[in-house]
Design an enzyme around this catalytic site. Sequence first.
Site, PDB file in Angstrom:
ATOM      1  N   HIS A   1       0.856  -1.198   0.000  1.00  0.00           N
ATOM      2  CA  HIS A   1       0.000   0.000   0.000  1.00  0.00           C
ATOM      3  C   HIS A   1       0.884   1.237   0.000  1.00  0.00           C
ATOM      4  O   HIS A   1       2.106   1.136   0.097  1.00  0.00           O
ATOM      5  CB  HIS A   1      -0.908   0.015   1.251  1.00  0.00           C
ATOM      6  CG  HIS A   1      -0.165   0.110   2.542  1.00  0.00           C
ATOM      7  ND1 HIS A   1       0.207  -0.997   3.269  1.00  0.00           N
ATOM      8  CD2 HIS A   1       0.297   1.174   3.254  1.00  0.00           C
ATOM      9  CE1 HIS A   1       0.848  -0.625   4.361  1.00  0.00           C
ATOM     10  NE2 HIS A   1       0.925   0.692   4.384  1.00  0.00           N
TER      11      HIS A   1
ATOM     12  N   GLU B   1       8.155   1.313   4.196  1.00  0.00           N
ATOM     13  CA  GLU B   1       7.708   0.506   5.331  1.00  0.00           C
ATOM     14  C   GLU B   1       7.876  -0.965   4.976  1.00  0.00           C
ATOM     15  O   GLU B   1       7.558  -1.382   3.856  1.00  0.00           O
ATOM     16  CB  GLU B   1       6.229   0.804   5.604  1.00  0.00           C
ATOM     17  CG  GLU B   1       5.616  -0.049   6.711  1.00  0.00           C
ATOM     18  CD  GLU B   1       4.163   0.324   7.034  1.00  0.00           C
ATOM     19  OE1 GLU B   1       3.372   0.546   6.097  1.00  0.00           O
ATOM     20  OE2 GLU B   1       3.835   0.397   8.229  1.00  0.00           O
TER      21      GLU B   1
ATOM     22  N   HIS C   1      -5.657  -1.994   4.144  1.00  0.00           N
ATOM     23  CA  HIS C   1      -5.591  -0.805   3.296  1.00  0.00           C
ATOM     24  C   HIS C   1      -4.791  -1.104   2.037  1.00  0.00           C
ATOM     25  O   HIS C   1      -3.765  -1.770   2.062  1.00  0.00           O
ATOM     26  CB  HIS C   1      -5.043   0.424   4.013  1.00  0.00           C
ATOM     27  CG  HIS C   1      -3.766   0.260   4.783  1.00  0.00           C
ATOM     28  ND1 HIS C   1      -3.356  -0.905   5.349  1.00  0.00           N
ATOM     29  CD2 HIS C   1      -2.804   1.174   5.081  1.00  0.00           C
ATOM     30  CE1 HIS C   1      -2.196  -0.717   5.962  1.00  0.00           C
ATOM     31  NE2 HIS C   1      -1.836   0.525   5.813  1.00  0.00           N
TER      32      HIS C   1
ATOM     33  N   HIS D   1       4.774   7.168   2.779  1.00  0.00           N
ATOM     34  CA  HIS D   1       5.571   5.954   2.560  1.00  0.00           C
ATOM     35  C   HIS D   1       4.943   5.029   1.528  1.00  0.00           C
ATOM     36  O   HIS D   1       3.739   5.033   1.315  1.00  0.00           O
ATOM     37  CB  HIS D   1       5.814   5.190   3.859  1.00  0.00           C
ATOM     38  CG  HIS D   1       4.591   4.600   4.507  1.00  0.00           C
ATOM     39  ND1 HIS D   1       3.851   5.244   5.465  1.00  0.00           N
ATOM     40  CD2 HIS D   1       3.978   3.390   4.340  1.00  0.00           C
ATOM     41  CE1 HIS D   1       2.866   4.469   5.866  1.00  0.00           C
ATOM     42  NE2 HIS D   1       2.896   3.332   5.195  1.00  0.00           N
TER      43      HIS D   1
ATOM     44  N   HIS E   1       1.558  -1.088  14.556  1.00  0.00           N
ATOM     45  CA  HIS E   1       0.521  -0.062  14.479  1.00  0.00           C
ATOM     46  C   HIS E   1      -0.735  -0.594  15.179  1.00  0.00           C
ATOM     47  O   HIS E   1      -1.125  -1.748  14.961  1.00  0.00           O
ATOM     48  CB  HIS E   1       0.096   0.192  13.031  1.00  0.00           C
ATOM     49  CG  HIS E   1       1.139   0.746  12.123  1.00  0.00           C
ATOM     50  ND1 HIS E   1       1.815   1.920  12.364  1.00  0.00           N
ATOM     51  CD2 HIS E   1       1.591   0.307  10.931  1.00  0.00           C
ATOM     52  CE1 HIS E   1       2.631   2.169  11.358  1.00  0.00           C
ATOM     53  NE2 HIS E   1       2.526   1.199  10.482  1.00  0.00           N
TER      54      HIS E   1
ATOM     55  N   TYR F   1       9.321   1.682   9.804  1.00  0.00           N
ATOM     56  CA  TYR F   1       9.444   2.781   8.845  1.00  0.00           C
ATOM     57  C   TYR F   1      10.933   3.135   8.757  1.00  0.00           C
ATOM     58  O   TYR F   1      11.592   3.304   9.792  1.00  0.00           O
ATOM     59  CB  TYR F   1       8.742   4.044   9.351  1.00  0.00           C
ATOM     60  CG  TYR F   1       7.236   4.126   9.285  1.00  0.00           C
ATOM     61  CD1 TYR F   1       6.460   3.367   8.419  1.00  0.00           C
ATOM     62  CD2 TYR F   1       6.577   5.055  10.102  1.00  0.00           C
ATOM     63  CE1 TYR F   1       5.076   3.508   8.376  1.00  0.00           C
ATOM     64  CE2 TYR F   1       5.203   5.201  10.066  1.00  0.00           C
ATOM     65  CZ  TYR F   1       4.458   4.426   9.206  1.00  0.00           C
ATOM     66  OH  TYR F   1       3.098   4.581   9.166  1.00  0.00           O
TER      67      TYR F   1
HETATM   68  C1  M3P Z   1       0.288   2.582   8.650  1.00  0.00           C
HETATM   69  C2  M3P Z   1      -0.057   1.287   8.179  1.00  0.00           C
HETATM   70  C3  M3P Z   1      -1.280   5.685  12.186  1.00  0.00           C
HETATM   71  C4  M3P Z   1      -0.946   4.519  11.458  1.00  0.00           C
HETATM   72  C5  M3P Z   1      -0.320   4.371  10.311  1.00  0.00           C
HETATM   73  C6  M3P Z   1      -0.354   3.077   9.718  1.00  0.00           C
HETATM   74  C7  M3P Z   1      -0.904   7.002  11.779  1.00  0.00           C
HETATM   75  O1  M3P Z   1       1.266   3.161   8.025  1.00  0.00           O
HETATM   76  O2  M3P Z   1       0.571   0.829   7.271  1.00  0.00           O
HETATM   77  O3  M3P Z   1      -0.966   0.668   8.712  1.00  0.00           O
HETATM   78  O4  M3P Z   1      -1.926   5.602  13.159  1.00  0.00           O
HETATM   79 FE    FE Z   2       1.719   1.752   6.030  1.00  0.00          FE
END
Ligand code: M3P
Ligand code: FE
Length: 311
Positions: free
Chosen positions: A154, A269, A203, A218, A250, A259
């Site tokens: 993603h 990522e 996602h 990213h 996350h 990251y």
């Molecule tokens: C991601 C992901 C936040 C999460 C970011 C998540 C800002 O980058 O790949 O699930 O809570």
């Molecule tokens: Fe992500």
Amino acid sequence: MAMTGVLRPGHAQMRVLDLAESRRFYRDVLGLVETGEDAQGRVYFKCWDERDHHCLVLREADRAGIDLIGFKVLNAATLDQLERDVQAWGLATERVPAGELLETGERVRFTLPTGHVFELYADKTHVGNGLGQVNPPPWGPAADHGIAPTRLDHCLLYGPNIAANKAFFTQVLGFYLVERIVGPVEAGEPEIAIFLSCSHKTHDIAFVEYPEPGKLHHLSWRMPTWERVLRAGDIMGMNKVPIDIGPTRHGTTRGETIYAWDPSGNRFETFCGGYEPYPDVQPITWTQDGFGHGLDFPHGKLHESFLTIVT
Ligand code: M3P
Ligand code: FE
């Protein structure tokens, strides 16, 4: 068949500052498979377990960032229909001729409300994953070269007016909202981040509200296991790759993550896990209080770099 319409993220074209250095990084540290170089000098890569010709195109430029992101659709009739739907929603489209990217058919290109150049395409040459289509082994040597993600998973993009992107992706492209982060109660809790899926993944694309259009937070690379995410961290350490956050998890999407930055300062990522939503899922909300845990669940820390560093 259940999955039609827009299938998946298919390619990203990224800007890099030094092509030779980036080529070494993406090939030998991230461990992608180099699949071509075109007349303009752009270099093409795929992940070992992807079957289409490429998922990443590197273009040398004097600033980092993302030129465009492309999603594959089911077939040519779907592409024609979506082109009409995009136009009817009010976005101008252009057709990029077949072959402009190596081994890729015609693309329908438009600019999202957040300022990102977005493309749909139906055809890209099947080159396979090197394991064959008959009685294949589960993996081969390319699965053990560098970090070796299995696929482009993603991207997270920053720009203004994510509410319009949400309407567009859900009303026109058939995506659904899986998770969201909302702003302060005093401001009426507006959505400041949205996680959208066109599949069974948490996602396929995500957006964060940001004043400047067209920014990259990213590109995310799929790892098969948490152990492989930790091993990615080992390889980053061995190669002095600067890490931003992680290894951690996350709360948002429940993915395990690191990251880090490529040689041009584009964040990437290495990601695995998450759950498997269907389109009838009730979206999960992260409030301002929960934001730190959404980003980094164990630490509950809203890392400053998450909000401020984009390319
Ligand atoms: C991601 C992901 C936040 C999460 C970011 C998540 C800002 O980058 O790949 O699930 O809570
Ligand atoms: Fe992500």
